[in-house]
Motif scaffolding. Sequence first.
Motif, PDB file in Angstrom:
ATOM      1  N   GLY A 287       0.787  -1.222   0.000  1.00 19.93           N
ATOM      2  CA  GLY A 287       0.000   0.000   0.000  1.00 19.93           C
ATOM      3  C   GLY A 287       0.821   1.274   0.000  1.00 19.93           C
ATOM      4  O   GLY A 287       0.249   2.364   0.079  1.00 19.93           O
ATOM      5  N   HIS A 288       2.139   1.152  -0.099  1.00 18.38           N
ATOM      6  CA  HIS A 288       3.009   2.336  -0.057  1.00 18.38           C
ATOM      7  C   HIS A 288       4.038   2.253  -1.179  1.00 18.38           C
ATOM      8  O   HIS A 288       5.002   1.488  -1.099  1.00 18.38           O
ATOM      9  CB  HIS A 288       3.678   2.456   1.311  1.00 18.38           C
ATOM     10  N   GLU A 289       3.847   3.064  -2.199  1.00 15.33           N
ATOM     11  CA  GLU A 289       4.620   2.962  -3.429  1.00 15.33           C
ATOM     12  C   GLU A 289       6.109   3.221  -3.232  1.00 15.33           C
ATOM     13  O   GLU A 289       6.942   2.603  -3.888  1.00 15.33           O
ATOM     14  CB  GLU A 289       4.060   3.962  -4.462  1.00 15.33           C
ATOM     15  N   ASN A 290       6.467   4.097  -2.309  1.00 17.24           N
ATOM     16  CA  ASN A 290       7.863   4.529  -2.183  1.00 17.24           C
ATOM     17  C   ASN A 290       8.524   4.106  -0.873  1.00 17.24           C
ATOM     18  O   ASN A 290       9.515   4.705  -0.451  1.00 17.24           O
ATOM     19  CB  ASN A 290       7.947   6.058  -2.336  1.00 17.24           C
ATOM     20  N   ILE A 291       7.963   3.061  -0.223  1.00 15.80           N
ATOM     21  CA  ILE A 291       8.554   2.566   1.022  1.00 15.80           C
ATOM     22  C   ILE A 291       8.815   1.071   0.875  1.00 15.80           C
ATOM     23  O   ILE A 291       7.926   0.318   0.484  1.00 15.80           O
ATOM     24  CB  ILE A 291       7.639   2.817   2.238  1.00 15.80           C
ATOM     25  N   TRP A 292      10.030   0.667   1.179  1.00 13.29           N
ATOM     26  CA  TRP A 292      10.422  -0.740   1.157  1.00 13.29           C
ATOM     27  C   TRP A 292      10.847  -1.153   2.568  1.00 13.29           C
ATOM     28  O   TRP A 292      11.186  -0.306   3.397  1.00 13.29           O
ATOM     29  CB  TRP A 292      11.603  -0.968   0.207  1.00 13.29           C
ATOM     30  N   ALA A 293      10.849  -2.449   2.835  1.00 12.80           N
ATOM     31  CA  ALA A 293      11.304  -2.942   4.138  1.00 12.80           C
ATOM     32  C   ALA A 293      11.926  -4.316   3.973  1.00 12.80           C
ATOM     33  O   ALA A 293      11.511  -5.101   3.113  1.00 12.80           O
ATOM     34  CB  ALA A 293      10.147  -3.009   5.131  1.00 12.80           C
ATOM     35  N   GLY A 294      12.937  -4.611   4.813  1.00 12.13           N
ATOM     36  CA  GLY A 294      13.590  -5.911   4.737  1.00 12.13           C
ATOM     37  C   GLY A 294      14.332  -6.242   6.016  1.00 12.13           C
ATOM     38  O   GLY A 294      14.521  -5.398   6.892  1.00 12.13           O
ATOM     39  N   GLY A 295      14.743  -7.487   6.124  1.00 15.27           N
ATOM     40  CA  GLY A 295      15.488  -7.939   7.294  1.00 15.27           C
ATOM     41  C   GLY A 295      14.568  -8.431   8.391  1.00 15.27           C
ATOM     42  O   GLY A 295      13.439  -8.878   8.148  1.00 15.27           O
ATOM     43  N   ASP A 296      15.038  -8.329   9.616  1.00 15.02           N
ATOM     44  CA  ASP A 296      14.338  -8.927  10.751  1.00 15.02           C
ATOM     45  C   ASP A 296      13.048  -8.202  11.128  1.00 15.02           C
ATOM     46  O   ASP A 296      12.319  -8.665  12.004  1.00 15.02           O
ATOM     47  CB  ASP A 296      15.259  -8.964  11.972  1.00 15.02           C
ATOM     48  N   CYS A 297      12.757  -7.062  10.497  1.00 10.33           N
ATOM     49  CA  CYS A 297      11.535  -6.324  10.836  1.00 10.33           C
ATOM     50  C   CYS A 297      10.360  -6.712   9.947  1.00 10.33           C
ATOM     51  O   CYS A 297       9.267  -6.157  10.097  1.00 10.33           O
ATOM     52  CB  CYS A 297      11.773  -4.816  10.776  1.00 10.33           C
ATOM     53  N   VAL A 298      10.539  -7.647   9.013  1.00 11.39           N
ATOM     54  CA  VAL A 298       9.452  -8.011   8.103  1.00 11.39           C
ATOM     55  C   VAL A 298       9.011  -9.454   8.329  1.00 11.39           C
ATOM     56  O   VAL A 298       9.714 -10.258   8.939  1.00 11.39           O
ATOM     57  CB  VAL A 298       9.860  -7.834   6.617  1.00 11.39           C
ATOM     58  N   GLU A 299       7.826  -9.765   7.830  1.00 11.80           N
ATOM     59  CA  GLU A 299       7.356 -11.137   7.759  1.00 11.80           C
ATOM     60  C   GLU A 299       7.551 -11.639   6.328  1.00 11.80           C
ATOM     61  O   GLU A 299       7.485 -10.856   5.377  1.00 11.80           O
ATOM     62  CB  GLU A 299       5.883 -11.226   8.178  1.00 11.80           C
ATOM     63  N   VAL A 300       7.811 -12.926   6.194  1.00  9.46           N
ATOM     64  CA  VAL A 300       8.088 -13.501   4.881  1.00  9.46           C
ATOM     65  C   VAL A 300       7.143 -14.664   4.618  1.00  9.46           C
ATOM     66  O   VAL A 300       6.600 -15.273   5.538  1.00  9.46           O
ATOM     67  CB  VAL A 300       9.552 -13.987   4.772  1.00  9.46           C
ATOM     68  N   LEU A 301       6.958 -14.969   3.355  1.00  6.64           N
ATOM     69  CA  LEU A 301       6.078 -16.063   2.971  1.00  6.64           C
ATOM     70  C   LEU A 301       6.775 -17.399   3.169  1.00  6.64           C
ATOM     71  O   LEU A 301       7.891 -17.610   2.695  1.00  6.64           O
ATOM     72  CB  LEU A 301       5.682 -15.905   1.501  1.00  6.64           C
ATOM     73  N   ASP A 302       6.103 -18.308   3.895  1.00  8.14           N
ATOM     74  CA  ASP A 302       6.582 -19.671   4.030  1.00  8.14           C
ATOM     75  C   ASP A 302       6.086 -20.461   2.823  1.00  8.14           C
ATOM     76  O   ASP A 302       4.879 -20.647   2.639  1.00  8.14           O
ATOM     77  CB  ASP A 302       6.040 -20.279   5.332  1.00  8.14           C
TER      78      ASP A 302
END
Length: 466
Positions: A287-302
């Motif tokens: 929902g946010h075109e110009n914001i990315w996130a990665g590392g230990d602060c995100v959830e990932v698809l199993d």
Amino acid sequence: MSMSRTSRTKERLVVIGGDAAGMSAASQARRLKGPAELEIVAFERGHFTSYSACGIPYWVGGDVAERDQLIARTPEEHRARGIGLRIRTEVTEIDAEGARVRSRDLASGAESWTSYDKLVIATGARPVRPELPGVDAPGVHGVQTLDDGQALLDTLAATRGRRAVVVGAGYIGVEMAEALINRGYEVTVVNRSKEPMATLDPDMGRLVHKAMEGLGITMVNDAEVTGLPTGDDGRVRAVATEDAEYPADVVVLGIGVRPETTLAQAAGLPLGEHHGLLTDLAMRVRGHENIWAGGDCVEVLDLVSGSERHIPLGTHANKHGQVIGANVGGGYATFPGVVGTAVSKVCDLEIARTGLREKDARRAGLQFEAVTVESTSRAGYYPGADPMTVKMLAERRTGRLLGVQIVGGEGAGKRVDIAAVALTAGMTVEQMTALDLGYAPPFSPVWDPILVAARKAVAAVRANGV
């Protein structure tokens, strides 16, 4: 006040967090776009950048001699590559609507706003600190950053007593227990689960339990910590449970970590069930075109269960950073998901897992067969052959591989990579039995332990109607 967006002639990328995901993203973006096209400003509240948090227990235990051996790239090296890195500067607010962040210089206390065209959130994870009496007392340590590791070593150097209690028996708890044994401490591990390493099924965790006791570690399982009593000097003196009190001159919290998403939550960014940021395949915040996130602060698809998980590992963080940097820099990349592979060790015992545990499979609504085999790391007659236990889960009707756990001697841990590849490829256990794996007596028996487990899983699946 920093320069506004409208008065700048080139794009500005702001990165929050100076470790694996954040600096990998910044470095990759810089490779794709030079300073004339893209300004990069990165904020790091600690003293260090681009370091191996996974190596901290080995530094504390003395296997790694110097702290700086864990640092892949210093702040000066990042700045020399055209990244405007601000150390000891904490971002205190994200204004997503105004496309700016507020930061505070931790030395001077000065605050300022920095506008961005593109934002990367790589705030990592924080150690779980339960709300217990005494949890913030001197002598109680979490271990997540190099600053945390240094603080623990400083405490160990200044403490005359030699009694340590580790709370929790996950990866960090187990590794820190061994590190403290190596430092000459009497170590007690207080664990709320029935066995250590809750990332394994309890029957496999029992093997780790035995190995820890073999090191001289006192294991207290199935115990809930109720408080950390302090002495007259205010320092921690014990760890208390409902049934007992365990004297401690130093306490290490190894309960696990949670995504550090305080800023993101306050900014109204989407969080998942585990309080991690939710992103699309390009690691863009949903929902946010110009914001990315990665590392230990995100959830990932199993990829096995199809659900979102929080798996804080440096391998994922670096991949996230590469994907983000490519997309921010004008290229294209995606991060499809994970199968949940992890390895660790206790002394000479190697511990590995990938895919689903029994309770994960049940939670996903899967019916499965679970088999366990005993084998050796090499041909039984070859010197140095160590015992190895392999547990394998397969879906009942399809025979699809669901998960593998391995506990054993040298050569056990990295065998899990065979299963990780099979899981990623969606293989059945029957297909696995035909894998052309390398064989020679110094490396494996004629039938590799993974293949022995696959054959047994095939038989179990067939016996139940497939």
